[in-house]
Design a protein around this motif. Sequence first.
Motif, short mmCIF file in Angstrom:
data_model
loop_
_atom_site.label_atom_id
_atom_site.label_comp_id
_atom_site.label_asym_id
_atom_site.label_seq_id
_atom_site.Cartn_x
_atom_site.Cartn_y
_atom_site.Cartn_z
N SER A 179 -20.88 3.34 2.36
CA SER A 179 -19.64 2.82 1.79
C SER A 179 -18.56 2.73 2.87
O SER A 179 -18.62 3.41 3.90
CB SER A 179 -19.15 3.70 0.64
OG SER A 179 -18.88 5.01 1.11
N SER A 180 -17.57 1.88 2.63
CA SER A 180 -16.46 1.72 3.55
C SER A 180 -15.19 1.43 2.76
O SER A 180 -15.25 0.91 1.64
CB SER A 180 -16.73 0.60 4.56
OG SER A 180 -16.90 -0.64 3.90
N MET A 181 -14.03 1.74 3.38
CA MET A 181 -12.75 1.53 2.71
C MET A 181 -11.67 1.32 3.76
O MET A 181 -11.56 2.10 4.71
CB MET A 181 -12.40 2.74 1.82
CG MET A 181 -11.05 2.65 1.15
SD MET A 181 -10.65 4.16 0.21
CE MET A 181 -10.49 5.36 1.54
N ALA A 182 -10.90 0.25 3.59
CA ALA A 182 -9.79 -0.01 4.50
C ALA A 182 -8.68 1.00 4.25
O ALA A 182 -8.28 1.23 3.10
CB ALA A 182 -9.28 -1.43 4.31
N LEU A 183 -8.18 1.63 5.31
CA LEU A 183 -7.11 2.61 5.19
C LEU A 183 -5.77 1.92 5.42
O LEU A 183 -5.40 1.60 6.55
CB LEU A 183 -7.30 3.73 6.22
CG LEU A 183 -8.57 4.57 6.06
CD1 LEU A 183 -8.70 5.55 7.22
CD2 LEU A 183 -8.55 5.32 4.73
N THR A 184 -5.06 1.69 4.34
CA THR A 184 -3.77 1.01 4.42
C THR A 184 -2.61 1.86 3.90
O THR A 184 -1.46 1.55 4.17
CB THR A 184 -3.81 -0.31 3.62
OG1 THR A 184 -4.17 -0.02 2.26
CG2 THR A 184 -4.85 -1.27 4.21
N GLU A 185 -2.92 2.92 3.16
CA GLU A 185 -1.88 3.76 2.56
C GLU A 185 -2.01 5.20 3.04
O GLU A 185 -3.13 5.70 3.27
CB GLU A 185 -1.97 3.72 1.03
CG GLU A 185 -1.88 2.32 0.42
CD GLU A 185 -0.50 1.71 0.60
OE1 GLU A 185 0.46 2.51 0.79
OE2 GLU A 185 -0.38 0.48 0.55
N GLU A 186 -0.88 5.87 3.17
CA GLU A 186 -0.88 7.26 3.61
C GLU A 186 -1.63 8.14 2.63
O GLU A 186 -2.31 9.10 3.05
CB GLU A 186 0.58 7.74 3.74
CG GLU A 186 0.71 9.18 4.19
CD GLU A 186 0.23 9.39 5.62
OE1 GLU A 186 -0.16 10.54 5.94
OE2 GLU A 186 0.24 8.42 6.41
N GLU A 187 -1.57 7.84 1.35
CA GLU A 187 -2.26 8.63 0.34
C GLU A 187 -3.77 8.58 0.54
O GLU A 187 -4.47 9.58 0.32
CB GLU A 187 -1.88 8.14 -1.06
CG GLU A 187 -2.47 8.96 -2.20
CD GLU A 187 -2.07 10.42 -2.15
OE1 GLU A 187 -2.89 11.27 -2.57
OE2 GLU A 187 -0.95 10.72 -1.70
N GLN A 188 -4.29 7.43 0.92
CA GLN A 188 -5.72 7.32 1.21
C GLN A 188 -6.11 8.27 2.34
O GLN A 188 -7.12 8.96 2.27
CB GLN A 188 -6.07 5.88 1.59
CG GLN A 188 -5.93 4.86 0.49
CD GLN A 188 -6.20 3.46 1.00
OE1 GLN A 188 -5.63 3.03 2.01
NE2 GLN A 188 -7.05 2.73 0.31
N TRP A 189 -5.31 8.26 3.41
CA TRP A 189 -5.59 9.12 4.56
C TRP A 189 -5.53 10.59 4.17
O TRP A 189 -6.35 11.40 4.63
CB TRP A 189 -4.59 8.80 5.67
CG TRP A 189 -4.69 9.68 6.88
CD1 TRP A 189 -3.74 10.55 7.34
CD2 TRP A 189 -5.79 9.78 7.79
NE1 TRP A 189 -4.18 11.19 8.47
CE2 TRP A 189 -5.44 10.73 8.77
CE3 TRP A 189 -7.04 9.17 7.86
CZ2 TRP A 189 -6.28 11.08 9.81
CZ3 TRP A 189 -7.89 9.51 8.90
CH2 TRP A 189 -7.51 10.45 9.86
N ARG A 190 -4.60 10.96 3.30
CA ARG A 190 -4.49 12.35 2.86
C ARG A 190 -5.74 12.78 2.10
O ARG A 190 -6.20 13.92 2.23
CB ARG A 190 -3.24 12.53 1.97
CG ARG A 190 -1.93 12.40 2.71
CD ARG A 190 -1.80 13.49 3.76
NE ARG A 190 -0.83 13.15 4.80
CZ ARG A 190 -0.73 13.77 5.94
NH1 ARG A 190 -1.56 14.75 6.23
NH2 ARG A 190 0.16 13.42 6.85
N ARG A 191 -6.29 11.87 1.29
CA ARG A 191 -7.52 12.19 0.56
C ARG A 191 -8.69 12.37 1.52
O ARG A 191 -9.56 13.24 1.31
CB ARG A 191 -7.82 11.10 -0.46
CG ARG A 191 -6.87 11.11 -1.67
CD ARG A 191 -7.47 10.33 -2.83
NE ARG A 191 -7.65 8.93 -2.50
CZ ARG A 191 -6.76 7.97 -2.73
NH1 ARG A 191 -5.59 8.28 -3.28
NH2 ARG A 191 -7.00 6.71 -2.42
N VAL A 192 -8.72 11.58 2.57
CA VAL A 192 -9.79 11.71 3.58
C VAL A 192 -9.70 13.07 4.26
O VAL A 192 -10.70 13.77 4.44
CB VAL A 192 -9.69 10.57 4.63
CG1 VAL A 192 -10.67 10.82 5.77
CG2 VAL A 192 -9.97 9.23 3.98
#
Length: 289
Positions: free
Chosen positions: A194-207
Amino acid sequence: ISLTQAKPKRSVWSRFSSAAAEVKATMLLGARLRCVQLLEKQAPDPAEVAQALRRNQEMDLHSEDCGQALIAHAHRLKMQAEDTVVRDERLGSSHARRSRGGRVAALQPATEVLETVAPEVGGCQPGLLERAQGRLQAAQEKEQKIGLRCRCGPITRLITLEKGVRLNDVRALVAQRFQRPEDGLVLTLVDGQSSMALTEEEQWRRVLKAKPFGPIELEVPKPPRVASGSGAAAAKKKRGKVSLAGLAASTHSQVNRLGATTRSESWADDLGNAAAAARFQQQRLGSLR
């Protein structure tokens, strides 16, 4: 009349072929100079060394002095990296105290060399790369740091981040390592299939919550290619006579620009771009008659 019309076409095409040959000669010279530049660096970028080795292989430069010297340099880098990992296994934290910057500072470049340069010169000792990756990850965790593994096409670079880093700072650091403009750069998280574009700070926090110390796999988009037909629309709008010398000069400039700015992995791709430019100009000549 047909014979008279055919002569200019053959003459123009010969100029196009000459321009393509000049591109190849220029690229050969550039590859040789790149070898010299890398040899002058005591600690060259492993990804750049691997790229130069692949290009030398494609351009049959391994038999030349510059190619042989780069191969020998790559072997030295590989042996130094192997020694670094083995020494860390033997000495552990005591080695870290004697290493500037700690274990991560010593293990990261060594792991990068084993991952990128070693496969181009016969590989490393069996299992050593996996051991190096494991020890680097353990060292990053002990030093409370985050490990990134960033890939852009055939280029792989390892990056270590401080805890709590924001997505914008990650993007800036990755752009710097890959010598890319930060504006518009979108990083893609790769997790298995799977892959996901990181565009939001919240996404990075979940990672970071899922992998607090990494390794985090990121895909960096390839730089855009120069559009070879970008002048087609302008050519259609322009009216009037165009000299053969002007066409040849225009193509020569276009071919040189393509050879200098496209970042293809194979020099054959660049020559294909040059041939495409030549065919475009030949069709353009026919349409103006």
